[in-house]
Design a protein around this motif. Structure first.
Motif, PDB file in Angstrom:
ATOM      1  N   THR A 274      -4.308 -16.475  35.484  1.00  0.00           N
ATOM      2  CA  THR A 274      -5.112 -15.258  35.349  1.00  0.00           C
ATOM      3  C   THR A 274      -4.229 -14.018  35.338  1.00  0.00           C
ATOM      4  OG1 THR A 274      -6.985 -16.338  36.415  1.00  0.00           O
ATOM      5  CG2 THR A 274      -7.004 -13.934  36.365  1.00  0.00           C
ATOM      6  N   VAL A 275      -3.207 -14.005  36.166  1.00  0.00           N
ATOM      7  CA  VAL A 275      -2.275 -12.876  36.192  1.00  0.00           C
ATOM      8  C   VAL A 275      -1.545 -12.767  34.849  1.00  0.00           C
ATOM      9  CG1 VAL A 275      -0.120 -12.025  37.226  1.00  0.00           C
ATOM     10  CG2 VAL A 275      -1.992 -12.824  38.692  1.00  0.00           C
ATOM     11  N   VAL A 276      -1.043 -13.898  34.344  1.00  0.00           N
ATOM     12  CA  VAL A 276      -0.351 -13.885  33.053  1.00  0.00           C
ATOM     13  C   VAL A 276      -1.313 -13.465  31.939  1.00  0.00           C
ATOM     14  CG1 VAL A 276       0.799 -15.329  31.323  1.00  0.00           C
ATOM     15  CG2 VAL A 276       1.401 -15.559  33.736  1.00  0.00           C
ATOM     16  N   PHE A 277      -2.547 -13.967  31.985  1.00  0.00           N
ATOM     17  CA  PHE A 277      -3.560 -13.600  30.998  1.00  0.00           C
ATOM     18  C   PHE A 277      -3.803 -12.086  31.017  1.00  0.00           C
ATOM     19  CE2 PHE A 277      -8.118 -12.701  30.274  1.00  0.00           C
ATOM     20  CZ  PHE A 277      -8.209 -13.060  28.933  1.00  0.00           C
ATOM     21  N   GLY A 278      -4.008 -11.530  32.199  1.00  0.00           N
ATOM     22  CA  GLY A 278      -4.275 -10.096  32.320  1.00  0.00           C
ATOM     23  C   GLY A 278      -3.108  -9.251  31.832  1.00  0.00           C
ATOM     24  N   ILE A 279      -1.903  -9.611  32.250  1.00  0.00           N
ATOM     25  CA  ILE A 279      -0.722  -8.873  31.807  1.00  0.00           C
ATOM     26  C   ILE A 279      -0.555  -9.012  30.296  1.00  0.00           C
ATOM     27  CG2 ILE A 279       1.812  -8.826  31.905  1.00  0.00           C
ATOM     28  CD1 ILE A 279       1.537  -9.549  34.904  1.00  0.00           C
ATOM     29  N   GLY A 280      -0.778 -10.215  29.787  1.00  0.00           N
ATOM     30  CA  GLY A 280      -0.643 -10.446  28.345  1.00  0.00           C
ATOM     31  C   GLY A 280      -1.609  -9.606  27.536  1.00  0.00           C
ATOM     32  N   ILE A 281      -2.854  -9.519  27.973  1.00  0.00           N
ATOM     33  CA  ILE A 281      -3.853  -8.721  27.255  1.00  0.00           C
ATOM     34  C   ILE A 281      -3.474  -7.241  27.266  1.00  0.00           C
ATOM     35  CG2 ILE A 281      -6.240  -7.860  27.402  1.00  0.00           C
ATOM     36  CD1 ILE A 281      -6.193 -10.561  26.170  1.00  0.00           C
ATOM     37  N   VAL A 282      -3.086  -6.746  28.419  1.00  0.00           N
ATOM     38  CA  VAL A 282      -2.739  -5.326  28.536  1.00  0.00           C
ATOM     39  C   VAL A 282      -1.507  -4.998  27.687  1.00  0.00           C
ATOM     40  CG1 VAL A 282      -1.892  -3.560  30.131  1.00  0.00           C
ATOM     41  CG2 VAL A 282      -3.824  -4.997  30.779  1.00  0.00           C
ATOM     42  N   VAL A 283      -0.451  -5.794  27.827  1.00  0.00           N
ATOM     43  CA  VAL A 283       0.787  -5.539  27.095  1.00  0.00           C
ATOM     44  C   VAL A 283       0.569  -5.715  25.595  1.00  0.00           C
ATOM     45  CG1 VAL A 283       3.154  -6.353  26.726  1.00  0.00           C
ATOM     46  CG2 VAL A 283       2.271  -6.079  29.041  1.00  0.00           C
ATOM     47  N   LYS A 284      -0.257  -6.694  25.215  1.00  0.00           N
ATOM     48  CA  LYS A 284      -0.536  -6.951  23.798  1.00  0.00           C
ATOM     49  C   LYS A 284      -1.101  -5.716  23.099  1.00  0.00           C
ATOM     50  CE  LYS A 284      -3.824  -9.382  20.988  1.00  0.00           C
ATOM     51  NZ  LYS A 284      -4.948 -10.233  20.902  1.00  0.00           N
ATOM     52  N   PHE A 285      -1.908  -4.958  23.797  1.00  0.00           N
ATOM     53  CA  PHE A 285      -2.516  -3.783  23.187  1.00  0.00           C
ATOM     54  C   PHE A 285      -1.721  -2.501  23.426  1.00  0.00           C
ATOM     55  CE2 PHE A 285      -6.243  -6.601  23.375  1.00  0.00           C
ATOM     56  CZ  PHE A 285      -6.555  -6.591  22.028  1.00  0.00           C
ATOM     57  N   LEU A 286      -1.116  -2.347  24.589  1.00  0.00           N
ATOM     58  CA  LEU A 286      -0.442  -1.092  24.896  1.00  0.00           C
ATOM     59  C   LEU A 286       0.913  -0.942  24.222  1.00  0.00           C
ATOM     60  CD1 LEU A 286      -1.247  -0.437  28.655  1.00  0.00           C
ATOM     61  CD2 LEU A 286      -2.324   0.510  26.620  1.00  0.00           C
ATOM     62  N   TRP A 287       1.749  -1.964  24.287  1.00  0.00           N
ATOM     63  CA  TRP A 287       3.110  -1.843  23.768  1.00  0.00           C
ATOM     64  C   TRP A 287       3.118  -1.613  22.255  1.00  0.00           C
ATOM     65  CZ3 TRP A 287       7.225  -6.297  24.173  1.00  0.00           C
ATOM     66  CH2 TRP A 287       8.471  -5.794  23.840  1.00  0.00           C
ATOM     67  N   PRO A 288       2.493  -2.481  21.455  1.00  0.00           N
ATOM     68  CA  PRO A 288       2.469  -2.209  20.009  1.00  0.00           C
ATOM     69  C   PRO A 288       1.653  -0.963  19.668  1.00  0.00           C
ATOM     70  CG  PRO A 288       1.987  -4.509  20.426  1.00  0.00           C
ATOM     71  CD  PRO A 288       1.953  -3.797  21.742  1.00  0.00           C
ATOM     72  N   GLY A 289       0.601  -0.702  20.426  1.00  0.00           N
ATOM     73  CA  GLY A 289      -0.227   0.471  20.159  1.00  0.00           C
ATOM     74  C   GLY A 289       0.561   1.757  20.320  1.00  0.00           C
ATOM     75  N   LYS A 290       1.399   1.810  21.328  1.00  0.00           N
ATOM     76  CA  LYS A 290       2.237   2.995  21.538  1.00  0.00           C
ATOM     77  C   LYS A 290       3.207   3.157  20.373  1.00  0.00           C
ATOM     78  CE  LYS A 290       5.212   5.133  24.963  1.00  0.00           C
ATOM     79  NZ  LYS A 290       5.834   5.009  26.264  1.00  0.00           N
ATOM     80  N   LYS A 291       3.746   2.035  19.916  1.00  0.00           N
ATOM     81  CA  LYS A 291       4.666   2.065  18.778  1.00  0.00           C
ATOM     82  C   LYS A 291       3.942   2.528  17.509  1.00  0.00           C
ATOM     83  CE  LYS A 291       7.985  -0.964  16.519  1.00  0.00           C
ATOM     84  NZ  LYS A 291       8.545  -2.287  16.441  1.00  0.00           N
ATOM     85  N   LEU A 292       2.702   2.093  17.338  1.00  0.00           N
ATOM     86  CA  LEU A 292       1.936   2.459  16.148  1.00  0.00           C
ATOM     87  C   LEU A 292       1.528   3.923  16.147  1.00  0.00           C
ATOM     88  CD1 LEU A 292      -0.543  -0.441  15.362  1.00  0.00           C
ATOM     89  CD2 LEU A 292       1.228   0.481  13.906  1.00  0.00           C
ATOM     90  N   ARG A 293       1.124   4.438  17.303  1.00  0.00           N
ATOM     91  CA  ARG A 293       0.659   5.829  17.376  1.00  0.00           C
ATOM     92  C   ARG A 293       1.731   6.811  16.897  1.00  0.00           C
ATOM     93  NH1 ARG A 293      -2.234   4.359  22.185  1.00  0.00           N
ATOM     94  NH2 ARG A 293      -0.265   4.497  23.262  1.00  0.00           N
ATOM     95  N   ASN A 294       2.985   6.444  17.088  1.00  0.00           N
ATOM     96  CA  ASN A 294       4.066   7.334  16.695  1.00  0.00           C
ATOM     97  C   ASN A 294       4.311   7.335  15.190  1.00  0.00           C
ATOM     98  OD1 ASN A 294       4.448   7.907  19.383  1.00  0.00           O
ATOM     99  ND2 ASN A 294       6.017   6.358  19.641  1.00  0.00           N
ATOM    100  N   THR A 295       3.813   6.327  14.469  1.00  0.00           N
ATOM    101  CA  THR A 295       4.164   6.222  13.059  1.00  0.00           C
ATOM    102  C   THR A 295       2.978   6.126  12.111  1.00  0.00           C
ATOM    103  OG1 THR A 295       4.381   3.834  13.313  1.00  0.00           O
ATOM    104  CG2 THR A 295       6.394   5.125  13.523  1.00  0.00           C
ATOM    105  N   VAL A 296       1.936   5.411  12.491  1.00  0.00           N
ATOM    106  CA  VAL A 296       0.845   5.099  11.563  1.00  0.00           C
ATOM    107  C   VAL A 296      -0.463   5.676  12.110  1.00  0.00           C
ATOM    108  CG1 VAL A 296      -0.397   3.222  10.434  1.00  0.00           C
ATOM    109  CG2 VAL A 296       2.030   2.979  10.899  1.00  0.00           C
TER     110      VAL A 296
END
Length: 165
Positions: A62-84
């Motif tokens: 459950t901990v890995v699932f929660g961290i995975g969901i959060v990181v899956k959306f935040l890390w690439p999303g932050k990268k995308l907001r700067n360019t696209v």
């Protein structure tokens, strides 16, 4: 312990759900990470073995699932907001869904790339549209890798739980 044993049947079913989840990360139709986590929870709640170790496996998954969901959306999303811009991602998503039905599975990727490229072509012009589109593809790939790593880690946690339960 035969196949008619309930605990064995739950373990096999859980393993199949987990395997389907890991494959589901790569096949965009299935909710891969959710399936992987659900398979572990199924085993933890209904499977054989020591209750404490099954609970520990469920908590770790459950901990890995929660961290995975959060990181899956935040890390690439932050990268995308700067360019696209968001409009490019939305049109890419819409064309991806349409493309999925026109060209099964591969159409999702093709439609997404086409949608982002069309918006960026209109916004930036021919020369800068493709580099921006590549950036969006990289962010989606990063999201996929984070989800795959999370699903595989959940599967490994489950395997250790099987071995030591």
């Amino acid at each position: 312990m035969g196949l008619s044993d309930t605990g064995t049947a739950i373990t096999i079913l859980s393993g199949l759900v987990i395997l389907t989840g890991v494959i589901g990360v790569l096949v965009p139709v299935l909710p891969g990470l959710v399936l992987t986590w659900s398979g572990v929870l199924l085993w933890a709640l209904l499977g054989d073995g020591a209750g404490g170790s099954r609970l520990l496996v469920a908590v770790l998954a459950t901990v890995v699932f929660g961290i995975g969901i959060v990181v899956k959306f935040l890390w690439p999303g932050k990268k995308l907001r700067n360019t696209v811009p968001t409009s490019a991602i939305l049109l890419g998503g819409v064309l991806g869904v349409i493309g999925f039905f026109v060209v099964p599975v591969a159409g999702l990727v093709l439609g997404f790339v086409l949608g982002v490229w069309l918006v960026e072509l209109n916004r930036l012009g021919m020369e800068r549209a493709w580099p921006s589109t590549r950036s969006a593809i990289g962010a989606v790939g990063l999201s996929l890798l984070v989800e795959l790593a999370s699903a595989l880690l959940i599967a490994v946690i489950w395997l250790f739980g099987l071995a030591f339960a």
